[in-house]
Every structure is written in C-alpha cells, then in structure tokens.
Write a protein that holds these residues in place. Structure first.
Motif, mmCIF file in Angstrom:
data_model
loop_
_atom_site.group_PDB
_atom_site.id
_atom_site.type_symbol
_atom_site.label_atom_id
_atom_site.label_comp_id
_atom_site.label_asym_id
_atom_site.label_seq_id
_atom_site.Cartn_x
_atom_site.Cartn_y
_atom_site.Cartn_z
ATOM 1 N N ASN A 102 49.007 57.915 38.419
ATOM 2 C CA ASN A 102 48.446 58.834 37.415
ATOM 3 C C ASN A 102 47.208 59.564 37.931
ATOM 4 O O ASN A 102 46.431 60.120 37.140
ATOM 5 N N ASN A 103 47.012 59.500 39.278
ATOM 6 C CA ASN A 103 45.925 60.233 39.953
ATOM 7 C C ASN A 103 44.517 59.849 39.486
ATOM 8 O O ASN A 103 43.583 60.640 39.568
ATOM 9 N N ASP A 104 44.369 58.611 38.991
ATOM 10 C CA ASP A 104 43.039 58.124 38.615
ATOM 11 C C ASP A 104 42.518 57.266 39.768
ATOM 12 O O ASP A 104 42.532 56.027 39.724
ATOM 13 N N ILE A 105 42.025 57.960 40.818
ATOM 14 C CA ILE A 105 41.627 57.291 42.056
ATOM 15 C C ILE A 105 40.419 56.394 41.848
ATOM 16 O O ILE A 105 40.352 55.275 42.370
ATOM 17 N N SER A 106 39.444 56.870 41.086
ATOM 18 C CA SER A 106 38.193 56.129 40.920
ATOM 19 C C SER A 106 38.433 54.766 40.257
ATOM 20 O O SER A 106 37.878 53.748 40.690
ATOM 21 N N THR A 107 39.277 54.749 39.198
ATOM 22 C CA THR A 107 39.574 53.466 38.536
ATOM 23 C C THR A 107 40.369 52.555 39.462
ATOM 24 O O THR A 107 40.146 51.340 39.502
ATOM 25 N N ALA A 108 41.286 53.153 40.231
ATOM 26 C CA ALA A 108 42.078 52.376 41.186
ATOM 27 C C ALA A 108 41.181 51.702 42.214
ATOM 28 O O ALA A 108 41.373 50.532 42.557
ATOM 29 N N VAL A 109 40.157 52.436 42.684
ATOM 30 C CA VAL A 109 39.228 51.889 43.680
ATOM 31 C C VAL A 109 38.411 50.746 43.078
ATOM 32 O O VAL A 109 38.177 49.717 43.726
ATOM 33 N N LYS A 110 37.964 50.893 41.824
ATOM 34 C CA LYS A 110 37.192 49.837 41.159
ATOM 35 C C LYS A 110 38.013 48.544 41.063
ATOM 36 O O LYS A 110 37.512 47.444 41.313
ATOM 37 N N ILE A 111 39.292 48.689 40.668
ATOM 38 C CA ILE A 111 40.143 47.497 40.538
ATOM 39 C C ILE A 111 40.431 46.895 41.920
ATOM 40 O O ILE A 111 40.513 45.668 42.073
ATOM 41 N N LEU A 112 40.530 47.779 42.937
ATOM 42 C CA LEU A 112 40.727 47.304 44.313
ATOM 43 C C LEU A 112 39.548 46.439 44.747
ATOM 44 O O LEU A 112 39.727 45.362 45.331
ATOM 45 N N ASP A 113 38.322 46.906 44.459
ATOM 46 C CA ASP A 113 37.127 46.132 44.827
ATOM 47 C C ASP A 113 37.119 44.777 44.116
ATOM 48 O O ASP A 113 36.776 43.751 44.701
ATOM 49 N N GLU A 114 37.502 44.800 42.823
ATOM 50 C CA GLU A 114 37.554 43.554 42.046
ATOM 51 C C GLU A 114 38.587 42.594 42.633
ATOM 52 O O GLU A 114 38.343 41.386 42.749
ATOM 53 N N MET A 115 39.733 43.147 43.015
ATOM 54 C CA MET A 115 40.805 42.335 43.587
ATOM 55 C C MET A 115 40.354 41.659 44.881
ATOM 56 O O MET A 115 40.561 40.445 45.074
ATOM 57 N N VAL A 116 39.727 42.427 45.765
ATOM 58 C CA VAL A 116 39.263 41.895 47.049
ATOM 59 C C VAL A 116 38.198 40.819 46.831
ATOM 60 O O VAL A 116 38.179 39.790 47.526
ATOM 61 N N SER A 117 37.327 41.032 45.833
ATOM 62 C CA SER A 117 36.270 40.049 45.552
ATOM 63 C C SER A 117 36.845 38.721 45.074
ATOM 64 O O SER A 117 36.208 37.671 45.192
ATOM 65 N N LYS A 118 38.067 38.755 44.524
ATOM 66 C CA LYS A 118 38.717 37.530 44.053
ATOM 67 C C LYS A 118 39.643 36.909 45.096
ATOM 68 O O LYS A 118 40.369 35.960 44.823
ATOM 69 N N GLY A 119 39.616 37.485 46.319
ATOM 70 C CA GLY A 119 40.372 36.883 47.417
ATOM 71 C C GLY A 119 41.782 37.392 47.584
ATOM 72 O O GLY A 119 42.546 36.858 48.389
ATOM 73 N N PHE A 120 42.152 38.460 46.834
ATOM 74 C CA PHE A 120 43.485 39.048 46.988
ATOM 75 C C PHE A 120 43.392 40.297 47.862
ATOM 76 O O PHE A 120 42.310 40.868 48.039
ATOM 77 N N SER A 121 44.504 40.738 48.391
ATOM 78 C CA SER A 121 44.512 41.928 49.255
ATOM 79 C C SER A 121 45.602 42.898 48.815
ATOM 80 O O SER A 121 46.558 42.521 48.129
ATOM 81 N N ALA A 122 45.424 44.143 49.218
ATOM 82 C CA ALA A 122 46.405 45.181 48.873
ATOM 83 C C ALA A 122 47.700 44.955 49.643
ATOM 84 O O ALA A 122 47.674 44.582 50.816
ATOM 85 N N ASP A 123 48.840 45.171 48.954
ATOM 86 C CA ASP A 123 50.116 45.057 49.647
ATOM 87 C C ASP A 123 50.444 46.384 50.330
ATOM 88 O O ASP A 123 49.685 47.366 50.241
#
Length: 575
Positions: free
Chosen positions: A535-556
């Motif tokens: 949905n082209n909402d890059i900024s929110t996607a990046v925020k959730i990415l940072d949260e994910m990495v902080s919890k020990g998960f990684s992008a597939d």
C-alpha cells in the motif's frame, strides 16, 4: 470407586480381626488347605466347552462341584471370562451352591479381568462370611485387577493392609504392584518397593527386575536401568531375553550403537539367544538412522540364526526403504513377505506401501495395492484411506479423493481430523472454495467438530479468493465455538486484509494479537510489513521492521525483495 475399594478392603480386614488370632493368620496363609484341582479339560472351541456344561447339567446324578470347577478353570484359561460368569450364574440359579473356595476364586478372577474389581471385592466379602480361607492368590488377583484398572494407589493400600494384618505377600504380589507402578511412570516408587520386599525377606526374581528395568528404559533412565541390571547379575540372577530387550531398545533410541553392540555380544556370551523382538529392535533402529543396508543384513543374520522374521520385521524394513524413496526395494520386501509361511501382511504393511507410493507420486501403484487390500484383506482402516486421499489430493486428483472419502464413510469408517484437513487443504489450494465450505459443513454436522487448524485452512482459502466477508464472519465466531485463534489464524486474517487493501484494519488486528495474549512471530511481522509496502506506506513499514529486528526476528526474502524494489522505484523517480 477408589474410596469404595479402600472401605471394602478395610471392612474385610475388620471381619478377620473379629475371629480368634490363629484362624486369622491361617486365613492369610500363602498355602491353601486344599490341593488345587489339576486341569482336566482341553477344548479348541468355546462351543465344545458349553456343550459339555449342558451335558453335565443333564447328567443324573450331576457331577461334583470339583468337575464344574475344572470346566470353569478351562474356560477362564481360554479367556472367556464373561461366559464363565454366565455359567456360574446359571449354576447358582439351578441350586448348585457356590460355597467352594475355588469357585469363588474363579468368580473373583473373572471380575478382575473384566475390570469390575468392585464385584471382586464383593466376592472376597462373601468368602469371609462363608468362613472360607482367601489365599495369597486371591489377594494377588485383586491387586492385579486394581493395577490393570489404573487403581495402583489402592493396590498399594491393599498390600500394606495385608502386611499389617500378618499376611506375607509373595513374589507374584510384589511383582504385580511393581508392574503397575512402572506402567504409570512411578519407577522410583517401584525401586523402593524392590528394597522393601528384600527387607521383608521376599527375594526378587528375574521377572521383578525385568519389570522395573523395562519401566526405567521407557522413562529413558538408561543408566539407572543398567545399574539395576548389574545388581541383578551380581546377585546371581541370570538375565533373560526380556532383561536385555528393553535396554537394547533404550540404547538404540539414544543412538548408542557401540553400547548396543557390546550388550549384544554380552547377551550371546551369556548363552541368551536373541528373539524376534531383539532383532526387530536393531532393524528398527538401523532404519530410523537411514542405515537400510545394515537393517537388511540384520534380517539376513536373523534368518541365518534360526529366528523367523515376523510381520513387524518386514513392516519396519519396508518403511525404511520407503523413507529413502526406494519403493522398488520396498515392494520386493512386501512380495517376499507374502511368500513366507505364517507371515501375513497386515493393514500396516499395506498402509506403509500405499503411503510410500503416494509420497513419491506413484499413486496408480498405490491405488492398485489399496484395491488388492480391499479385496483380499485386511480391510483398509482410516489411516490407509487418509494416505491414499492425501496422495490423490497432492496431485490434484480431487475427484478420486472425494470418491475415496465417500467410500470410506460408506464402509462404516469415521473420517478423522486428518481426513478433513487433507481434503480442505486440497480444495482451498486448487480454488474450490465452495466444495471446501460444503465439506466444512459436513464436518460441523458430524460428531467430529472442526478445530482451529481446520478453521485456519478455510480462512486462508477464503482470503486467497477474496471472500473476506465470510472469512471475517468465521473468524469472529471462533470464541463462540470455544476455540482460541492462534498466531497463524491472526496472520492469515492480517494477510487477507492487506490483500484487500485494508492496511489499517490489518494493523488493528495485528496489534490486537498481543492484547489477546497471542505473541507475534517473524511470519506475522513480515506479513504486516509486506502489507504496508503493498500500500506504499514505506515509513510505517520501516517502523515495524525496526520493531521486528529489536525482537530478534529478521526480514524474509519476500520482504527484503519488496524493500529493494521500492528503493529502486524511488531512485528512478528522483532521477
């Protein structure tokens, strides 16, 4: 029932205490007054025994109670306990008085084997009232009945009552309790019982030790089992094949092949001949480790040593070949099995082959073998049908899978959870959502209710074809069905909302997961990130990415690829 049994036991002992001491102790003597009648009758069929009983009833004068007891004993040895009870009832109704010690012991034995121990205690009470003398065999039978019925605590209580009243349990009594304790995982208590019986002057035998060694091995306490094994041999008790087999099995399960070989050689050195179970343990272990050639050699050695492989041996070997995709070799084993006298393929033999053929997409051969089973026996069970239904479904042959499902139900077999999940998965995978919904309704109307796995499959299928309204309705109704959505359920719905362009609703549900006590995982994070990227909402996607990495998960890979594509598109726009 437990309390009733304890009360009955206590009442029985109180009844004994009301008598004078010499009689009381004689009642608990391990040796009955009368000599037990020797078996006189041998029958191949129960009908022959019943015919003799009817003949005895019509004989004038009637045979003595001793002869009736001999017949009853034979019927009990044939394990027709209910028939024996019916005969006793008929004898009683005809005025054949059942005041005999042996008759009542037979009656008590039947009740215990039929898991009606309460009635067994009633018979014990009748013995006391008649002034008869219960023996150690009587009490051991009751203890065995209690243990088999899962009432081990009551069995231990009865043992304690016996000892307290001056009765000396024998080795059979102790071994029975030890077996009951081991069956419920109380091996430590069984070992304490072993020490207690030694202190009371009752020396354990090989059966007692074997029982506890087997229990320890099943609990994966191999070192403790070996210590007990050494203790047994140290006391001069010769181990038998039943001593070695559980230890061999436990070592094989732990992959301790060197120790297995050492114990096997020790077994042979002690002139203890391995039996079919011993060899099957080795064959199974070799197959599980992928050493199929070793397993094949073990079977060859087994035959060479004069031990006839049984159906289980061949089943294990076939399964080993199937696991490695060597279906032609598995088929050879199956064929050779059919040519061996006394070794008949069972439903598991056929199911192993059917499952193997289906796994490697040779479904026509699987169907041929399945039909052979249906025609020649044994009759296919639910597992066999499931294997073939799954194989057909995997190749998209859904009409055949449906026919098998109908045939299965027509044969009186009840489809299981696996049957329904396999068909639901196949319908949804191939876009037949209407058929999936129909099958789901069939399941809802059956005695077998859908669980969260079945709902997840259907929800995923509905979301994939854009049926979000129906999916939302099903999802909302889960709590009313007594089902708790899991992380997969939430992730499916989040993905469905994202696919429909409803990123905000997806995000609300994403956050609701945690408040509902369902922990987010890497998959749910990636799905949510991908939804915002779509949905082209890059900024929110990046925020959730940072949260994910902080919890020990990684992008597939999909998430990473989408980020790269968005970056490239942004660069093109800037240029």
């Amino acid at each position: 029932m437990g309390g009733w049994i304890r009360n009955t036991t206590s009442s029985a002992f109180r009844l004994l205490q009301s008598r004078n001491p010499p009689v009381c102790f004689h009642y608990f003597s391990s040796t009955p007054l009368k000599k037990k009648p020797k078996p006189r009758y041998v029958f191949d069929k129960i009908d022959d025994a019943l015919a003799l009983f009817n003949h005895m009833l019509n004989t004038h004068p009637r045979p003595s109670l001793v002869e009736f007891n001999q017949l009853l004993g034979t019927i009990v040895r044939m394990k027709h306990y209910q028939i024996a009870l019916s005969i006793v009832k008929q004898m009683d109704s005809l005025g054949i008085h059942l005041h005999d010690f042996y008759t009542l012991n037979i009656l008590l034995n039947c009740f215990c084997h039929l898991d009606r121990v309460g009635f067994g205690f009633s018979v014990l009470g009748r013995m006391f009232k008649l002034g008869l003398q219960p023996s150690i065999v009587t009490f051991s039978t009751l203890i065995n009945g209690l243990c088999n019925g899962g009432h081990v605590a009551q069995a231990v209580q009865l043992l304690d009552d016996m000892v307290r009243e001056g009765c000396h349990p024998n080795i059979i009594t102790y071994s029975t309790i030890a077996n009951g304790l081991c069956k419920i995982g109380h091996t430590a208590t069984a070992i304490r019982l072993l020490r207690t019986m030694e202190e009371r002057g009752c020396a354990p035998n090989v059966i007692t030790y074997n029982t506890i060694i087997d229990g320890l091995c099943k609990d994966k306490l191999v070192i403790e089992a070996l210590n007990l094994f050494s203790e047994m041999t140290g006391k001069g008790i010769e181990p038998d094949v039943f001593s070695y087999n559980p230890v061999l099995h436990a070592m094989c399960n732990l992959g301790q092949w060197e120790e297995v070989i050492t114990l096997w050689n020790e077994m042979l050195a002690n002139n203890c001949k391995p039996d079919v179970v011993s060899y099957n343990i080795l064959v199974d272990a070799a197959c599980k480790e992928g050493k199929i050639s070793v397993a094949h050699d073990i079977v060859g050695r087994m035959i060479q040593d004069g031990v006839q492989p049984n159906t289980l041996t061949y089943n294990v070997l076939m399964d080993g070949y199937c696991l490695q995709g060597k279906m032609d070799e598995a088929r050879k084993v199956f064929s050779s099995m059919m040519s061996i006298r006394g070794c008949v393929p069972d439903v598991y033999s056929y199911t192993i082959m059917v499952n193997g053929f289906c796994k490697y997409k040779r479904v026509d051969e699987a169907m041929e073998l399945f039909r052979e089973m249906s025609q020649n026996g044994p009759f296919p069970d639910t597992v066999a049908y499931n294997a073939l239904i799954n194989g057909m479904s995997q190749l998209g042959r859904l009409s055949v899978a449906q026919e098998l499902f109908k045939e299965m139900s027509a044969c009186g077999l009840i489809p299981g959870l696996t049957t329904y999940s396999t068909l639901l998965q196949s319908f949804c995978k191939h876009g037949h959502i209407c058929k999936a919904l129909e099958l789901f309704k069939v399941m809802q109307n059956s005695a077998l209710k859908p669980d969260v796995v079945h709902y997840n499959i259907l929800l995923d299928g509905l979301c994939n074809v854009g049926q979000l309204i129906i999916a939302r309705e099903l999802f909302s109704g889960l709590p009313f069905k007594g089902l708790q959505p899991n992380v997969y359920t939430y992730t499916i719905m989040v993905k469905g909302f994202c696919k429909a362009g409803l990123a905000n609703e997806a995000y609300e549900l994403f956050r609701k997961m945690e408040t509902d006590g369902c922990l987010l995982d890497g998959c749910s994070y990636n799905v949510m990130i991908q939804g915002f990227l779509q949905n082209n909402d890059i900024s929110t996607a990046v925020k959730i990415l940072d949260e994910m990495v902080s919890k020990g998960f990684s992008a597939d890979i999909s998430t990473a690829t989408m980020f790269v594509e968005h970056c490239c598109a942004t660069i093109k726009l800037v240029n």
